[in-house]
Design a protein around this motif. Sequence first.
Motif, PDB file in Angstrom:
ATOM      1  N   SER A 143     -57.861  65.569  35.336  1.00 41.85           N
ATOM      2  CA  SER A 143     -58.142  64.864  34.091  1.00 41.85           C
ATOM      3  C   SER A 143     -57.942  65.822  32.926  1.00 41.85           C
ATOM      4  CB  SER A 143     -59.595  64.358  34.145  1.00 41.85           C
ATOM      5  OG  SER A 143     -60.023  64.061  32.838  1.00 41.85           O
ATOM      6  N   ILE A 144     -57.025  65.456  32.016  1.00 38.07           N
ATOM      7  CA  ILE A 144     -56.829  66.330  30.851  1.00 38.07           C
ATOM      8  C   ILE A 144     -57.210  65.614  29.555  1.00 38.07           C
ATOM      9  CG2 ILE A 144     -55.026  67.680  32.018  1.00 38.07           C
ATOM     10  CD1 ILE A 144     -53.063  66.408  29.955  1.00 38.07           C
ATOM     11  N   ASN A 145     -57.837  64.459  29.677  1.00 36.04           N
ATOM     12  CA  ASN A 145     -58.274  63.812  28.427  1.00 36.04           C
ATOM     13  C   ASN A 145     -59.654  64.338  28.023  1.00 36.04           C
ATOM     14  OD1 ASN A 145     -60.340  62.200  29.705  1.00 36.04           O
ATOM     15  ND2 ASN A 145     -58.633  61.071  30.611  1.00 36.04           N
ATOM     16  N   THR A 146     -59.965  64.155  26.765  1.00 37.37           N
ATOM     17  CA  THR A 146     -61.271  64.613  26.291  1.00 37.37           C
ATOM     18  C   THR A 146     -61.677  63.733  25.112  1.00 37.37           C
ATOM     19  OG1 THR A 146     -62.562  66.566  25.679  1.00 37.37           O
ATOM     20  CG2 THR A 146     -60.378  66.410  24.697  1.00 37.37           C
ATOM     21  N   SER A 147     -62.718  64.141  24.400  1.00 39.03           N
ATOM     22  CA  SER A 147     -63.043  63.409  23.170  1.00 39.03           C
ATOM     23  C   SER A 147     -63.475  64.409  22.104  1.00 39.03           C
ATOM     24  CB  SER A 147     -64.118  62.360  23.423  1.00 39.03           C
ATOM     25  OG  SER A 147     -65.325  62.985  23.733  1.00 39.03           O
ATOM     26  N   VAL A 148     -63.197  64.061  20.854  1.00 40.93           N
ATOM     27  CA  VAL A 148     -63.590  64.904  19.730  1.00 40.93           C
ATOM     28  C   VAL A 148     -64.453  64.053  18.805  1.00 40.93           C
ATOM     29  CG1 VAL A 148     -61.722  66.605  19.797  1.00 40.93           C
ATOM     30  CG2 VAL A 148     -61.305  64.419  18.687  1.00 40.93           C
ATOM     31  N   LEU A 149     -65.682  64.502  18.615  1.00 45.24           N
ATOM     32  CA  LEU A 149     -66.673  63.750  17.832  1.00 45.24           C
ATOM     33  C   LEU A 149     -66.721  62.281  18.266  1.00 45.24           C
ATOM     34  CD1 LEU A 149     -66.038  65.299  14.284  1.00 45.24           C
ATOM     35  CD2 LEU A 149     -67.851  65.880  15.915  1.00 45.24           C
ATOM     36  N   GLY A 150     -66.676  62.093  19.560  1.00 48.89           N
ATOM     37  CA  GLY A 150     -66.816  60.756  20.127  1.00 48.89           C
ATOM     38  C   GLY A 150     -65.532  59.950  20.203  1.00 48.89           C
ATOM     39  N   LEU A 209     -62.683  79.405  26.746  1.00 50.44           N
ATOM     40  CA  LEU A 209     -63.550  80.221  25.885  1.00 50.44           C
ATOM     41  C   LEU A 209     -64.433  79.361  24.978  1.00 50.44           C
ATOM     42  CD1 LEU A 209     -61.199  83.221  24.954  1.00 50.44           C
ATOM     43  CD2 LEU A 209     -62.922  83.073  26.754  1.00 50.44           C
ATOM     44  N   GLY A 210     -64.431  78.059  25.179  1.00 54.96           N
ATOM     45  CA  GLY A 210     -65.441  77.233  24.509  1.00 54.96           C
ATOM     46  C   GLY A 210     -64.940  76.198  23.522  1.00 54.96           C
ATOM     47  N   SER A 261     -59.698  70.718  37.804  1.00 58.57           N
ATOM     48  CA  SER A 261     -59.437  69.285  37.822  1.00 58.57           C
ATOM     49  C   SER A 261     -59.927  68.557  36.573  1.00 58.57           C
ATOM     50  CB  SER A 261     -60.049  68.637  39.073  1.00 58.57           C
ATOM     51  OG  SER A 261     -61.363  69.046  39.223  1.00 58.57           O
ATOM     52  N   ASP A 262     -60.614  69.251  35.663  1.00 55.68           N
ATOM     53  CA  ASP A 262     -61.094  68.550  34.464  1.00 55.68           C
ATOM     54  C   ASP A 262     -61.125  69.522  33.281  1.00 55.68           C
ATOM     55  OD1 ASP A 262     -62.283  66.992  32.550  1.00 55.68           O
ATOM     56  OD2 ASP A 262     -64.003  66.401  33.785  1.00 55.68           O
ATOM     57  N   VAL A 263     -60.397  69.197  32.223  1.00 54.59           N
ATOM     58  CA  VAL A 263     -60.383  70.119  31.069  1.00 54.59           C
ATOM     59  C   VAL A 263     -61.765  70.256  30.430  1.00 54.59           C
ATOM     60  CG1 VAL A 263     -57.946  69.946  30.399  1.00 54.59           C
ATOM     61  CG2 VAL A 263     -59.604  68.315  29.462  1.00 54.59           C
ATOM     62  N   LYS A 264     -62.636  69.291  30.684  1.00 54.66           N
ATOM     63  CA  LYS A 264     -63.969  69.359  30.063  1.00 54.66           C
ATOM     64  C   LYS A 264     -64.878  70.324  30.823  1.00 54.66           C
ATOM     65  CE  LYS A 264     -64.046  64.728  30.217  1.00 54.66           C
ATOM     66  NZ  LYS A 264     -62.629  64.593  30.582  1.00 54.66           N
ATOM     67  N   ALA A 265     -64.402  70.799  31.980  1.00 57.61           N
ATOM     68  CA  ALA A 265     -65.273  71.654  32.807  1.00 57.61           C
ATOM     69  C   ALA A 265     -64.751  73.087  32.919  1.00 57.61           C
ATOM     70  CB  ALA A 265     -65.414  71.030  34.191  1.00 57.61           C
ATOM     71  N   LEU A 266     -63.812  73.465  32.063  1.00 59.76           N
ATOM     72  CA  LEU A 266     -63.278  74.831  32.153  1.00 59.76           C
ATOM     73  C   LEU A 266     -64.328  75.825  31.645  1.00 59.76           C
ATOM     74  CD1 LEU A 266     -59.673  74.205  30.751  1.00 59.76           C
ATOM     75  CD2 LEU A 266     -60.493  74.063  33.115  1.00 59.76           C
ATOM     76  N   ASP A 267     -64.393  76.992  32.283  1.00 61.51           N
ATOM     77  CA  ASP A 267     -65.346  77.992  31.774  1.00 61.51           C
ATOM     78  C   ASP A 267     -64.710  79.373  31.712  1.00 61.51           C
ATOM     79  OD1 ASP A 267     -65.538  79.238  34.262  1.00 61.51           O
ATOM     80  OD2 ASP A 267     -67.089  77.831  34.906  1.00 61.51           O
ATOM     81  N   GLU A 268     -65.476  80.319  31.197  1.00 60.91           N
ATOM     82  CA  GLU A 268     -64.986  81.676  30.930  1.00 60.91           C
ATOM     83  C   GLU A 268     -64.375  82.358  32.134  1.00 60.91           C
ATOM     84  OE1 GLU A 268     -67.933  83.380  27.446  1.00 60.91           O
ATOM     85  OE2 GLU A 268     -67.966  84.253  29.451  1.00 60.91           O
TER      86      GLU A 268
END
Length: 369
Positions: free
Chosen positions: A65-72, A302-303, A346-353
Amino acid sequence: MVNDLNLNPINLYEYEKRAELILPHDNWDFIAAGAMDELTTEKNRTALDALSLRPRFLRDITERSINTSVLGTPISLPVMICPTGGHGIAHPNAECETAMGAGMSDTLMMCSTSSNKSLEEIADAATGPLWFQLYHRGYDLTEMLVKRAEEAGYKAIALTVDVPSPSPKERDLKNHYARDLELGNFRGIGKSEEEISGTDETPGWRVSRVAPMTWQELDWLRSLTSLPLVLKGLRTAEDARIAVECGVDGILVSNHGGRQMDATMSAIETLPEIVSAVNGKAEVYLDSGIRRGSDVLKALALGATAVGVGRPLYWGLAVKGAEGVHGILECLREEVDRAMSYTGQSDVKALDEGLVNIPYGWGSGTTAP
Ligand SMILES: Cc1cc2nc3c(=O)[nH]c(=O)nc-3n(C[C@H](O)[C@H](O)[C@H](O)COP(=O)(O)O)c2cc1C
């Protein structure tokens, strides 16, 4: 042959080479330029290149999954179109064309105060979400712009803070660069060029002497609108902390692609201190130097919630109009997806340092007081 115009560009650098052949020399220089010795523009790239990804294997990455949301607001990939003035130098349909390209890729476009088309014309042409990028032009004009943006359906106001005074690029001075394209947002309002033109992209537009906004005036700005507020261009943890105290909703970490002040840090180097200072109380985004899907992953790890691209939108516009803007975004989509697969994510929302190797000494000095 690399620049065979019959081939579709396969990455952003190929779009860049193609655009350089198409655009008039002085327009090309205006887009490519950085401030003074252009060291910061260069550093935006070298600092990203100095980071390496740490791939993980033997994980189930069949569904990515590479979709996300910005300010909802949902976006189909974590890449947005940065606000940049005057798209008319790359395409006659200017920002309307860019908005169509961003919509084809189902992502968000930030529209500059200094656009050639009016914010309403862009909103009419757009099929995707829009934020309005605000340059303070004095109380009356700023109020007018913010209210029009809200009325036209823009989803946030992004106040650019890193242009307190004009920054003419030396390439433009050497070229005696001048543009006579209209500033669409101020059409027919009967104000002089000195009042409507800002300190941002100076050549050919006389510069307004409006005092830059200060922290004290943010409350006033917020009182004009119920839209969320993003600050674009913050570079230090100290300012990020104040921004959070002021209740801003998002921070776009950016050094304006190195165009306003040379001898500053790269944007990616300032990201960790800002993310840490914000501590989850606002969304953080990044632009300046993003050219590859792997760059996107580095920033997200990196956040950052999402990133923006500036110069590449002109390359897309020059090469193929809306299709070209869509083209650069789709190159990035493919590269992000491939990089996700190669690194076991598998998810761009779960990437970490842990995804990024930061070499010793990188960004040193970023430890903020
Ligand atoms: C030609 C040009 C015009 C720009 N105009 C604006 C502008 O009007 N407002 C703004 O906030 N940023 C402006 N920017 C900065 C971009 O929003 C963005 O921060 C920068 O381009 C990102 O770096 P990149 O070009 O390396 O992707 C401009 C950038 C370029 C290249």
